[in-house]
Write an enzyme that holds these catalytic residues in place. Structure first.
Site, mmCIF file in Angstrom:
data_model
loop_
_atom_site.group_PDB
_atom_site.id
_atom_site.type_symbol
_atom_site.label_atom_id
_atom_site.label_comp_id
_atom_site.label_asym_id
_atom_site.label_seq_id
_atom_site.Cartn_x
_atom_site.Cartn_y
_atom_site.Cartn_z
ATOM 1 N N ASN A 57 8.023 10.697 -17.683
ATOM 2 C CA ASN A 57 8.907 10.861 -16.704
ATOM 3 C C ASN A 57 10.516 10.272 -17.594
ATOM 4 O O ASN A 57 10.508 10.037 -18.746
ATOM 5 C CB ASN A 57 8.817 9.710 -15.708
ATOM 6 C CG ASN A 57 8.547 8.103 -16.483
ATOM 7 O OD1 ASN A 57 7.614 7.865 -16.879
ATOM 8 N ND2 ASN A 57 9.777 7.441 -16.695
ATOM 9 N N ASP A 86 9.177 8.974 -11.522
ATOM 10 C CA ASP A 86 8.150 8.660 -12.457
ATOM 11 C C ASP A 86 7.170 9.391 -12.539
ATOM 12 O O ASP A 86 5.725 9.112 -12.534
ATOM 13 C CB ASP A 86 7.759 7.107 -12.290
ATOM 14 C CG ASP A 86 6.794 6.602 -13.335
ATOM 15 O OD1 ASP A 86 6.733 7.202 -14.477
ATOM 16 O OD2 ASP A 86 6.210 5.565 -13.415
ATOM 17 N N GLU A 130 -9.003 0.295 -22.123
ATOM 18 C CA GLU A 130 -8.821 1.870 -21.805
ATOM 19 C C GLU A 130 -9.444 2.627 -22.692
ATOM 20 O O GLU A 130 -9.462 3.826 -22.666
ATOM 21 C CB GLU A 130 -7.611 2.061 -21.626
ATOM 22 C CG GLU A 130 -6.669 1.343 -20.852
ATOM 23 C CD GLU A 130 -5.364 1.600 -20.226
ATOM 24 O OE1 GLU A 130 -4.750 2.708 -20.866
ATOM 25 O OE2 GLU A 130 -4.520 0.989 -19.304
ATOM 26 N N TRP A 188 -3.678 7.650 -16.012
ATOM 27 C CA TRP A 188 -4.324 7.724 -17.456
ATOM 28 C C TRP A 188 -5.718 8.105 -17.403
ATOM 29 O O TRP A 188 -6.400 8.519 -18.438
ATOM 30 C CB TRP A 188 -3.828 6.711 -18.582
ATOM 31 C CG TRP A 188 -4.582 5.449 -17.986
ATOM 32 C CD1 TRP A 188 -4.164 4.409 -17.250
ATOM 33 C CD2 TRP A 188 -6.075 4.949 -18.387
ATOM 34 N NE1 TRP A 188 -4.753 3.386 -16.980
ATOM 35 C CE2 TRP A 188 -6.066 3.675 -17.774
ATOM 36 C CE3 TRP A 188 -6.905 5.643 -18.925
ATOM 37 C CZ2 TRP A 188 -7.165 3.015 -17.616
ATOM 38 C CZ3 TRP A 188 -8.094 4.630 -19.056
ATOM 39 C CH2 TRP A 188 -8.277 3.453 -18.319
ATOM 40 N N GLY A 228 7.268 4.089 -23.374
ATOM 41 C CA GLY A 228 8.664 3.256 -23.466
ATOM 42 C C GLY A 228 9.551 3.595 -22.496
ATOM 43 O O GLY A 228 10.714 3.179 -22.362
HETATM 44 CA CA CA Z 1 6.384 6.073 -16.376
#
Ligand code: CA
Length: 715
Positions: free
Chosen positions: A292, A337, A96, A426, A208
């Site tokens: 989130n 989320d 990425e 992202w 996390g």
């Molecule tokens: Ca998430």
């Protein structure tokens, strides 16, 4: 040799240029130590780069517009782009990384936080830094062991390592200068984001929140690695001060937005700062996006029904001290989320009184609305949904969503869009200050949300409180596959942030497509996970050029100029959250393809090596077994523990083993050695004995073999 001489000359020229400018007190302080002679990047150089000949920070410049002023590659000649060079990143996991280019050297990362320094003109390898990560920690990585890139500053390269370390390397040699642990490594923290650097401080967050942590962003001294400040995004569970920069923010606005009970008090509450961190040079503030809640489910996290600051918010703090300045919460009481960690872009738009220029922050977070807010105050200017959505009736005058009853009620499944992978994830968004258009890598990935009935009684490492088995049938037929596949969509959207509306859109074949690069050549570049890398007319969306990069092209492309020649570059790979978890989304079996850096120029003639196709034996290794109850139990526990890496319906897209054809699922003894004893923990497949009983492990095997014998495999 010529290259080295050139680098030295360039560095010296830039040093001279920097010393020549009027030094402020900060520069005077740093003059006490000898300045770097290689990769001598400082704040001024990042400010004035304007993403021109070099690419000095993750988003190009501090404003992170990912817009280059280069025009040599333009609408007239983009059709002649060819591969100048490629470099093998030798990984079959997700890539990425946005390449940073300084003084003719490209710094790029691969999976497992490995850093590469390459000659940006030829692709020749200069050095490699392997941070030696314990592979068993892959279980903590919600979304593959990815990394989005480095920061370069004052002769050093900074990388956030997946296991929570922050490292500083000598930019010339790759030698480790310092390394600090930024997280409690006993907890499921990870780092995938690129560090940012401002005024002698390197900024890094973490991830996390799917597994249960308390999020924060920290600033470390670039010379020593000493922590300068830390801003927590969720209050201390006892609502007492931490002795950190965020204390004041919780007294002012944060603490009252949380109740006193719920899972947040024991599991951290989430709010990880895993991607966007930008420096607002006008207001001398750091603005970052917050993730989130943990667990996802609001009622379990905090039964008080409060907003839960600073989850799903954009937050601004003083760059020197980390002291709170303002916040804007995109999704109060998040339970889906809906992170607000997506790209934040700063720009000056005619949105002030009587069309006066106003400095704004723009974001297209997971929740599907494109926001324009005042960068100085956080005040809401306007927003509108950029994809179809069914969770909010709209926004009120302050930008607060009016949530539908169906989306709020999680006692029955609600098939909702956006889902947890978001309307935008992202993949970096870009902005053209010439056309005043933002370019969003948008997608539609709906999901049914319902509370996990086993959340209290049966633990799982993936700690969301949401039932991932909801609506998933034990029999996966070709018809169901076709129906599910039809709900997954992706497109490139050009968004007018002044008029608050879409200008044009290009529909793609699938979701999870690449980040965007905008150039003054009138172009936008974007890849697709299926391998096409393309250039579009920035004003109209007309496709002008495309190339098959023979791997996933999902990361943010960049551009730079060396010896009078412009290059366009992208890192490729096959993995990250979608490729791990959406094998059923591919019409043909996709093999894991090896990651690369692929760099283009006009007239480039290199051939990319062919994809190494792995011939696999797609026959079940044992007969199916189990009662309907066993298979249903297997489906539930597979969905709660295995699905996010091995794919729903046990459909792998080739990154990780497809369990249907595995020797391990065909043999109970081998299966137990892996699931119970952790025989493959060095690959990241740790023991699940802490969350699955022996019976549940065998039920999962029954479900996996049932899928191996399913109709869908013959189509
Ligand atoms: Ca998430």
């Amino acid at each position: 040799m010529i290259r080295s001489a050139l680098l030295a000359t360039t560095a010296m020229f830039l040093l001279t240029a920097c010393t020549g400018s009027a030094p402020d007190t900060k520069e005077a302080a740093s003059a006490e130590k000898p300045a770097a002679t290689f990769a001598a990047v400082d704040d001024n150089r990042i400010k004035t780069a304007s993403a021109g000949e070099e690419w000095l920070s993750y988003g190009g410049t501090y404003d992170e517009q990912r817009h280059s002023t280069l025009t040599q590659i333009n609408k007239e000649n983009v059709g002649e782009l060819g591969v100048a060079w490629s470099y093998d990143l030798a990984t079959n996991r997700g890539v990425e990384s946005t390449p940073i280019v300084v003084d003719g050297v490209m710094y790029v990362t691969s999976a497992w936080s490995i850093v590469y320094a390459l000659d940006a003109k030829t692709g020749e390898e200069l050095w490699v830094h392997e941070p030696d990560v314990d592979r068993s920690m892959a279980i903590k990585a919600c979304c593959d062991v990815v990394n989005r890139g480095v920061a370069v500053y004052d002769g050093k390269v900074f990388v956030g390592v997946i296991d929570g370390r922050l490292q500083a390397l000598d930019a010339k040699t790759g030698k480790l200068e310092w390394s600090v642990v930024t997280v409690d490594q006993d907890k499921p923290y990870t780092i995938t984001g690129a560090p940012r650097v401002v005024d002698g401080k390197v900024l890094i967050g973490n991830g996390g929140a799917e597994l249960g942590v308390r999020g924060y962003v920290s600033a470390y001294d670039t010379d020593t690695g000493k922590k300068v400040w830390r801003f927590y995004t969720v209050p201390n569970p006892n609502k007492q001060p931490d002795g950190e920069a965020s204390d004041d923010a919780f007294v002012k606005v944060g603490n009252v937005s949380w109740g006193d009970t719920g899972k947040w008090t024991t599991e951290g509450g989430g709010g990880t700062v895993w991607d966007s961190i930008v420096y607002d040079e006008v207001n001398d503030r750091v603005i970052f996006g917050v993730g989130n809640g943990s667990p996802w489910n609001w009622e379990r996290r905090d039964p008080s029904g409060k907003d839960n600051l600073f989850l799903s918010s954009i937050v601004a703090v003083d760059a020197d001290t980390g002291e709170y300045a303002w916040h804007f919460q995109t999704t109060p009481g998040d339970t889906w989320d809906y992170t607000a960690t997506q790209t934040i872009i700063l720009a000056d738009l005619p949105l002030g009184e009587n069309g006066a220029s106003r400095r704004v922050a723009m974001q297209a977070p997971k929740n599907g609305f494109f926001y324009v807010i005042d960068a100085g105050t956080g005040e809401f200017i306007h927003a509108k949904n950029f994809v179809p959505q069914n969770w909010a009736e709209g926004l009120d005058e302050s930008g607060r969503p009016i949530v539908t009853a169906e989306a709020r009620d999680q006692s029955v499944p609600h098939f909702q869009t956006p889902g947890p992978l978001g309307a935008h994830n992202w993949h970096p968004m870009a902005f053209s200050p010439e056309l005043n258009l933002a370019y969003i890598p948008a997608q539609e990935l709906p999901q049914a949300y319902v509370v996990d009935p086993l959340a209290e009684s049966s633990p799982t490492k993936w700690n969301t409180g949401v039932d991932f088995a909801a609506g998933i049938p034990t029999e996966f037929t070709p018809e169901i596959r076709k129906m599910v596949r039809s709900t997954l969509k992706g497109r490139l959207i050009a968004w007018d942030p002044i008029k608050n509306e879409e200008r044009w859109a290009v529909e793609h074949n699938n979701a999870w497509n690449g980040g965007v690069l905008s150039t003054a050549g009138g172009l936008v570049f974007q890849g697709q996970l299926e391998g096409e890398f393309a250039a579009y007319d920035a004003a109209t969306g007309e496709k002008l050029w495309a190339s098959d990069v023979r791997s996933g092209a999902a990361s943010g492309p960049g551009t730079f100029m060396i010896d009078g020649e412009q290059y366009v570059t992208i890192t490729t790979g096959w993995g990250s959250a979608y490729a791990l978890s959406a094998g059923y989304a591919y019409d043909q079996k996709v093999e894991s393809t090896v990651g690369k850096v692929v760099t283009f120029k006009v007239g480039g003639e290199k051939e990319l090596p062919p994809v190494q196709m792995v011939q696999r034996d797609l026959t079940p290794k044992a007969a199916s077994f189990g009662t309907a109850e066993q298979i249903q139990s297997g489906l539930v526990h597979y969905s709660r523990n295995c699905m996010v890496c091995h794919g729903p319906f046990v459909q792998s897209s080739g990154v990780l083993p497809d369990l249907r054809w595995s020797e391990y699922s065909g043999d109970k003894e081998l299966w137990d050695e892996v699931l119970h004893d952790g025989a493959l923990q060095e690959n990241g497949m740790v023991s699940f004995a802490d969350v699955l009983s022996d019976e549940e492990m065998e039920n999962v095997r029954a479900y996996v073999l049932n899928q191996a014998h399913s109709d869908v495999n013959t189509n």
